[in-house]
Structure formats: structure tokens, C-alpha cells
Design a protein around this motif. Structure first.
Motif, PDB file in Angstrom:
ATOM      1  N   ASP A 168       0.845  -1.190   0.000  1.00 17.54           N
ATOM      2  CA  ASP A 168       0.000   0.000   0.000  1.00 17.54           C
ATOM      3  C   ASP A 168       0.887   1.248   0.000  1.00 17.54           C
ATOM      4  OD1 ASP A 168       0.747   0.694   2.693  1.00 17.54           O
ATOM      5  OD2 ASP A 168      -0.728  -0.728   3.443  1.00 17.54           O
ATOM      6  N   PRO A 169       0.306   2.433  -0.253  1.00 18.44           N
ATOM      7  CA  PRO A 169       1.126   3.647  -0.357  1.00 18.44           C
ATOM      8  C   PRO A 169       1.974   3.937   0.879  1.00 18.44           C
ATOM      9  CG  PRO A 169      -1.052   4.048  -1.276  1.00 18.44           C
ATOM     10  CD  PRO A 169      -1.109   2.687  -0.633  1.00 18.44           C
ATOM     11  N   VAL A 170       1.433   3.689   2.057  1.00 18.09           N
ATOM     12  CA  VAL A 170       2.199   3.947   3.281  1.00 18.09           C
ATOM     13  C   VAL A 170       3.415   3.038   3.354  1.00 18.09           C
ATOM     14  CG1 VAL A 170       2.145   3.853   5.805  1.00 18.09           C
ATOM     15  CG2 VAL A 170       0.209   4.827   4.550  1.00 18.09           C
ATOM     16  N   MET A 171       3.225   1.758   3.041  1.00 16.05           N
ATOM     17  CA  MET A 171       4.347   0.825   3.102  1.00 16.05           C
ATOM     18  C   MET A 171       5.353   1.108   1.986  1.00 16.05           C
ATOM     19  SD  MET A 171       5.826  -1.460   4.841  1.00 16.05           S
ATOM     20  CE  MET A 171       4.532  -1.899   6.023  1.00 16.05           C
ATOM     21  N   ARG A 172       4.894   1.590   0.846  1.00 12.57           N
ATOM     22  CA  ARG A 172       5.838   1.965  -0.214  1.00 12.57           C
ATOM     23  C   ARG A 172       6.738   3.113   0.259  1.00 12.57           C
ATOM     24  NH1 ARG A 172       3.430   1.594  -6.347  1.00 12.57           N
ATOM     25  NH2 ARG A 172       2.432  -0.442  -6.160  1.00 12.57           N
ATOM     26  N   GLU A 173       6.137   4.070   0.946  1.00 16.10           N
ATOM     27  CA  GLU A 173       6.939   5.192   1.463  1.00 16.10           C
ATOM     28  C   GLU A 173       7.941   4.708   2.506  1.00 16.10           C
ATOM     29  OE1 GLU A 173       6.300   9.556   3.593  1.00 16.10           O
ATOM     30  OE2 GLU A 173       4.583   8.485   2.731  1.00 16.10           O
ATOM     31  N   ARG A 174       7.502   3.803   3.371  1.00 18.62           N
ATOM     32  CA  ARG A 174       8.404   3.257   4.385  1.00 18.62           C
ATOM     33  C   ARG A 174       9.520   2.445   3.734  1.00 18.62           C
ATOM     34  NH1 ARG A 174       6.130   0.524   9.510  1.00 18.62           N
ATOM     35  NH2 ARG A 174       8.096   1.389  10.284  1.00 18.62           N
ATOM     36  N   LEU A 175       9.185   1.730   2.656  1.00 20.78           N
ATOM     37  CA  LEU A 175      10.204   0.980   1.945  1.00 20.78           C
ATOM     38  C   LEU A 175      11.257   1.924   1.375  1.00 20.78           C
ATOM     39  CD1 LEU A 175      11.373  -1.594   0.677  1.00 20.78           C
ATOM     40  CD2 LEU A 175       9.790  -1.264  -1.236  1.00 20.78           C
ATOM     41  N   HIS A 194       8.642   0.193 -11.170  1.00 22.00           N
ATOM     42  CA  HIS A 194       7.690   0.910 -12.016  1.00 22.00           C
ATOM     43  C   HIS A 194       7.046   2.054 -11.245  1.00 22.00           C
ATOM     44  CE1 HIS A 194       7.550  -1.588 -15.636  1.00 22.00           C
ATOM     45  NE2 HIS A 194       7.649  -2.645 -14.862  1.00 22.00           N
ATOM     46  N   ASP A 195       7.532   2.341 -10.051  1.00 20.55           N
ATOM     47  CA  ASP A 195       6.936   3.353  -9.178  1.00 20.55           C
ATOM     48  C   ASP A 195       7.752   4.646  -9.272  1.00 20.55           C
ATOM     49  OD1 ASP A 195       6.122   4.979  -7.061  1.00 20.55           O
ATOM     50  OD2 ASP A 195       5.672   3.278  -5.761  1.00 20.55           O
ATOM     51  N   PRO A 196       7.230   5.682  -9.935  1.00 21.00           N
ATOM     52  CA  PRO A 196       8.001   6.928 -10.061  1.00 21.00           C
ATOM     53  C   PRO A 196       8.364   7.549  -8.721  1.00 21.00           C
ATOM     54  CG  PRO A 196       6.122   6.933 -11.563  1.00 21.00           C
ATOM     55  CD  PRO A 196       5.945   5.762 -10.647  1.00 21.00           C
ATOM     56  N   ALA A 197       7.438   7.503  -7.745  1.00 21.87           N
ATOM     57  CA  ALA A 197       7.712   8.122  -6.453  1.00 21.87           C
ATOM     58  C   ALA A 197       8.837   7.394  -5.723  1.00 21.87           C
ATOM     59  CB  ALA A 197       6.440   8.128  -5.603  1.00 21.87           C
ATOM     60  N   LEU A 198       8.817   6.065  -5.763  1.00 19.10           N
ATOM     61  CA  LEU A 198       9.877   5.300  -5.116  1.00 19.10           C
ATOM     62  C   LEU A 198      11.213   5.579  -5.786  1.00 19.10           C
ATOM     63  CD1 LEU A 198      10.682   3.143  -3.023  1.00 19.10           C
ATOM     64  CD2 LEU A 198      10.177   1.403  -4.755  1.00 19.10           C
ATOM     65  N   LEU A 199      11.201   5.663  -7.103  1.00 19.74           N
ATOM     66  CA  LEU A 199      12.439   5.938  -7.837  1.00 19.74           C
ATOM     67  C   LEU A 199      12.998   7.305  -7.459  1.00 19.74           C
ATOM     68  CD1 LEU A 199      14.159   4.660 -10.229  1.00 19.74           C
ATOM     69  CD2 LEU A 199      12.974   6.329 -11.653  1.00 19.74           C
ATOM     70  N   LEU A 200      12.159   8.322  -7.474  1.00 20.14           N
ATOM     71  CA  LEU A 200      12.618   9.684  -7.186  1.00 20.14           C
ATOM     72  C   LEU A 200      13.107   9.834  -5.750  1.00 20.14           C
ATOM     73  CD1 LEU A 200       9.989  11.851  -9.076  1.00 20.14           C
ATOM     74  CD2 LEU A 200      12.427  11.648  -9.592  1.00 20.14           C
ATOM     75  N   SER A 201      12.530   9.081  -4.839  1.00 20.95           N
ATOM     76  CA  SER A 201      12.911   9.219  -3.426  1.00 20.95           C
ATOM     77  C   SER A 201      14.173   8.455  -3.076  1.00 20.95           C
ATOM     78  CB  SER A 201      11.761   8.756  -2.523  1.00 20.95           C
ATOM     79  OG  SER A 201      11.568   7.353  -2.610  1.00 20.95           O
ATOM     80  N   THR A 202      14.657   7.591  -3.986  1.00 19.45           N
ATOM     81  CA  THR A 202      15.787   6.746  -3.635  1.00 19.45           C
ATOM     82  C   THR A 202      16.952   6.794  -4.622  1.00 19.45           C
ATOM     83  OG1 THR A 202      14.777   4.824  -4.736  1.00 19.45           O
ATOM     84  CG2 THR A 202      14.331   5.100  -2.378  1.00 19.45           C
ATOM     85  N   ALA A 203      16.690   6.806  -5.922  1.00 20.29           N
ATOM     86  CA  ALA A 203      17.741   6.556  -6.916  1.00 20.29           C
ATOM     87  C   ALA A 203      18.698   7.730  -7.076  1.00 20.29           C
ATOM     88  CB  ALA A 203      17.114   6.214  -8.264  1.00 20.29           C
ATOM     89  N   ASP A 204      19.972   7.409  -7.158  1.00 22.71           N
ATOM     90  CA  ASP A 204      20.994   8.403  -7.478  1.00 22.71           C
ATOM     91  C   ASP A 204      21.190   8.516  -8.981  1.00 22.71           C
ATOM     92  OD1 ASP A 204      22.065   9.036  -4.717  1.00 22.71           O
ATOM     93  OD2 ASP A 204      22.335   6.859  -4.740  1.00 22.71           O
ATOM     94  N   ARG A 205      21.130   7.384  -9.661  1.00 21.96           N
ATOM     95  CA  ARG A 205      21.291   7.305 -11.106  1.00 21.96           C
ATOM     96  C   ARG A 205      20.370   6.211 -11.613  1.00 21.96           C
ATOM     97  NH1 ARG A 205      25.804   5.148 -12.556  1.00 21.96           N
ATOM     98  NH2 ARG A 205      26.414   4.341 -10.529  1.00 21.96           N
TER      99      ARG A 205
END
Length: 228
Positions: A168-175, A194-205
Motif C-alpha cells: 500500500d502507499p504507506v508501506m511503499r513510502e516506508r520501503l 515501475h513506481d516513479p515516487a519510489l524511484l525519485l525518493s531513492t535513486a541516485d542514477r
């Protein structure tokens, strides 16, 4: 071929099945503390590449090293360095969620394994179902168990193939917070998502997997997977 400081080095890697490549050749590297995102359209070869890097299927050509070690899932030194999550529900049917995590923690010599297991159960909201067997919990809870199993053990490289699935969205944010904490501790992450928000919050490259594999900025990668 390993350069000083690199955890993961990929050189001219070709991946596929039956001798047929599914995408262009991959050359990349990642340092300690980096999150390398992997994006692309469905069927582009992202999961195939991740599975090959993890040693779960043979490469067609090229070379991959983790801290200088060649990819070999059967070799203990390689397994000690690499933790991975793929879309495969592989459980012992008679073990509870808690027992699964205890087995992983003790097998990897985690200090104070009981405390570590309780911390993962709490983090992934599994405490209330800790004594249930996998078949009796939801698919989302089984997914969280797989994530906990990958994160409870020490590793230098964490390979995550679409870890956001069934969260769920909350667990995705915690992940995302957990991935960043792993990187802040010096670990390297290969994140297929495939999650843009997860990518933007974590990826350097990011790597865009296609017929011509290339590195792109996280912002552009997020736009690619968002379909813009």
C-alpha cells in the motif's frame, strides 16, 4: 576489472534466453551508498538483467563482479555479499513468518537474531501474523515477508525487483526510507521499479533498459515509467 571502491561492476553484459538477447548490452557500475535505478517498459528485460546479476540465470556474454567476486549463486562468498528479492514466493510451508525470519537471521549470523526478527516484524506490520504460516496470510503480507528476509541479513549489494508490488502507499513510502537507510549505511542497491515516487525518493542514477541501454537522470526515468 574491479575499480577501487566499486561494489557492482557490469561490463558489456548480454542477457536473455536460448542464446537470444532480450535487450542491449549493459555496462554500469555502482559505488557503496549508491542506489542504481533500473527502468524500462514491460518486457524490456529489466528483471532478466537483475536475475542475471544476482546469479539466478546464466549470462549470455560479458562480465559482472560484486566486490571483485564473479557471479556465482552457489559460491558462499558471493551469497554473503548479495541479498535479493524477486517476484517468487519461495517459502517453507510449515514454518511461520517468525520462523522464516529466524532461519535467515541465524543462517547469516545476525547478532541478537530474536531482536532483529522482532524489529522486522514491527517494521513490516507483520507482528500480529508472526505465528501464521505463509499460506494463511495475504499476498501483500507474503511480499513484506520476502522484503524482511532480504533486509534482515547483512549484505553489500541489495537487488530489488519491483519491491513495491502488493504494497500500500504507506508501506511503499516506508520501503523508500528503508532503502535510503541501507544506502546511508554503505550498501549498494540495484532497484528495478515501475513506481516513479519510489524511484525519485531513492535513486541516485538510473539505467533505461531498451535495445540501447543507457544511463538517464532519475527525473527523466520517473517520467518514462509514468508514461509522460
Amino acid at each position: 576489472m574491479t575499480s577501487v571502491g566499486a561494489v557492482l561492476e557490469i561490463a558489456d553484459l548480454s542477457v536473455g534466453y536460448g542464446g537470444t538477447p532480450v535487450c542491449g548490452r549493459i555496462t554500469a557500475r555502482a559505488e557503496p551508498g549508491e542506489v542504481l535505478g533500473v527502468v524500462g517498459f514491460n518486457g524490456a528485460g529489466k528483471s532478466t538483467a537483475a536475475r542475471t546479476i544476482a546469479g539466478k540465470q546464466p549470462m549470455l556474454d560479458g562480465d559482472v563482479r560484486v566486490l571483485g567476486l564473479p557471479v556465482n549463486e552457489d559460491a558462499l562468498p558471493f551469497r554473503r555479499q548479495v541479498a535479493a528479492l524477486f517476484d517468487e514466493d519461495a517459502f517453507f510451508p510449515s514454518l511461520s513468518l517468525r520462523e522464516h525470519l529466524q532461519l535467515v537471521a541465524r543462517g547469516h549470523s545476525v547478532s541478537d537474531p530474536n531482536a532483529a526478527v522482532d524489529a522486522e516484524l514491527d517494521f513490516f506490520a507483520l507482528q500480529e501474523r508472526a505465528n501464521a504460516v505463509p499460506a494463511s496470510v495475504s499476498s501483500g503480507q507474503r511480499r513484506r515477508l520476502l522484503l524482511a528476509s532480504a533486509l534482515i541479513r547483512p549484505s553489500s549489494l541489495l537487488i530489488l525487483d519491483e519491491p513495491e508490488q502488493r504494497l500500500d502507499p504507506v508501506m511503499r513510502e516506508r520501503l523508500g526510507d528503508r532503502i535510503n537507510a541501507y544506502a546511508d549505511g554503505g550498501g549498494t542497491v540495484l532497484l528495478v521499479t515501475h513506481d516513479p515516487a519510489l524511484l525519485l525518493s531513492t535513486a541516485d542514477r538510473c539505467l533505461l533498459i531498451d535495445d540501447d541501454v543507457r544511463e538517464i537522470a532519475p527525473g527523466r526515468a520517473a517520467a518514462e515509467i509514468a508514461g509522460r
